[in-house]
Write a protein that holds these residues in place. Sequence first.
Motif, short mmCIF file in Angstrom:
data_model
loop_
_atom_site.label_atom_id
_atom_site.label_comp_id
_atom_site.label_asym_id
_atom_site.label_seq_id
_atom_site.Cartn_x
_atom_site.Cartn_y
_atom_site.Cartn_z
N PRO A 195 2.14 3.17 -7.71
CA PRO A 195 1.96 2.32 -8.90
C PRO A 195 2.41 2.99 -10.20
N LYS A 253 0.81 -1.21 0.00
CA LYS A 253 0.00 0.00 0.00
C LYS A 253 0.85 1.27 0.00
N LEU A 287 -8.00 2.14 -10.76
CA LEU A 287 -7.34 0.89 -10.37
C LEU A 287 -7.36 -0.14 -11.49
N ALA A 343 -2.39 -3.76 -7.06
CA ALA A 343 -3.77 -3.54 -7.47
C ALA A 343 -4.72 -4.49 -6.73
N GLN A 344 -4.31 -5.74 -6.60
CA GLN A 344 -5.15 -6.72 -5.92
C GLN A 344 -5.32 -6.36 -4.44
N THR A 348 -3.74 7.81 -6.92
CA THR A 348 -3.12 7.28 -8.14
C THR A 348 -3.53 8.15 -9.32
N ARG A 350 -10.66 -2.36 -0.51
CA ARG A 350 -11.87 -1.59 -0.81
C ARG A 350 -13.12 -2.47 -0.65
N ILE A 373 -5.16 -3.36 -3.01
CA ILE A 373 -6.02 -2.18 -2.86
C ILE A 373 -7.47 -2.55 -3.15
N TYR A 374 -7.70 -3.37 -4.16
CA TYR A 374 -9.07 -3.76 -4.51
C TYR A 374 -9.71 -4.57 -3.39
N TYR A 399 -4.17 -0.50 -13.62
CA TYR A 399 -3.00 -1.20 -13.09
C TYR A 399 -3.17 -2.71 -13.20
#
Length: 271
Positions: A11, A7, A67, A41-42, A63, A48, A44-45, A70
């Motif tokens: 990116p 985190k 997302l 990306a995974q 960013t 969320r 952060i996703y 990325y």
Amino acid sequence: MRPSILKLLNPDIIVEMLEMACRLEDWDKMLNTAGILYNFAQCIYEERQYHKAKGLPVPLVDTQRPLVYYFGFSHLMQGIAYQKQQKYDEAKETIYRYAELGWMEELGGEGEEIAEEFRYLARANLYIVEILSGRMEFLEGYTQFLQDNPEELLPGLGTIVQAAVNYRLDVDDLLHRFAEQSAGFGDYEDADNLSHYFSYCYHLALYHRRAGRLQEGLDWTMQSLRLAHQSKHDGNFKRCLALFEALREGMTDEQAGGYHGLLQECLGQIV
């Protein structure tokens, strides 16, 4: 890599690192760096999605792009690296991953446009991988795709000529069909297109050599030499020198003059 570390990554810097590794043709570094971008990306996703499921405020991540970009770019660069390593099955697997990014929730208008762009790139790159792996039944469809999408013509013809060299195909008619459009390839100035143009010229030189057209082979080898010198790519320059020496028995006085002039230019820069 732990989520707490992921985190903290930027990116967009990773994207720049991937682009640099691609220009340097460092395929292993591309694969490793693309994996880091995907993991970011995974991470952060998933964070969320967890906050949404718990009804908590969704953490904001600063960013430059949505997302979904990325995710798509990490798979795109993995696919390119595998293709360059001639690992075509692995390349196809990664292409399928960015061919459909609509599984992401709440893409929004910009995210949908990005997903559609990657869907288009997946279609183009899947043709490339199929052709390079020797599946010539895709050639007619790819040719139509290139006619409909002229912005793909330079990498597309480069792919076709490379396959023609690898599998001993005659593509003279196809090259003639696109002769008018391909005459403008030398006008490109950006790094990506110059790289594609080098590959096109180099493989065209090999193609003419195999057909016994030595002077045409020498002309395209000279063009490849100029491009390799212009981009300061020593590996490509050495490959072109070796090819030129293999073809020099058919050299004209004009070609000899151009060759020695280019060598003198290189020596002058070294001094």
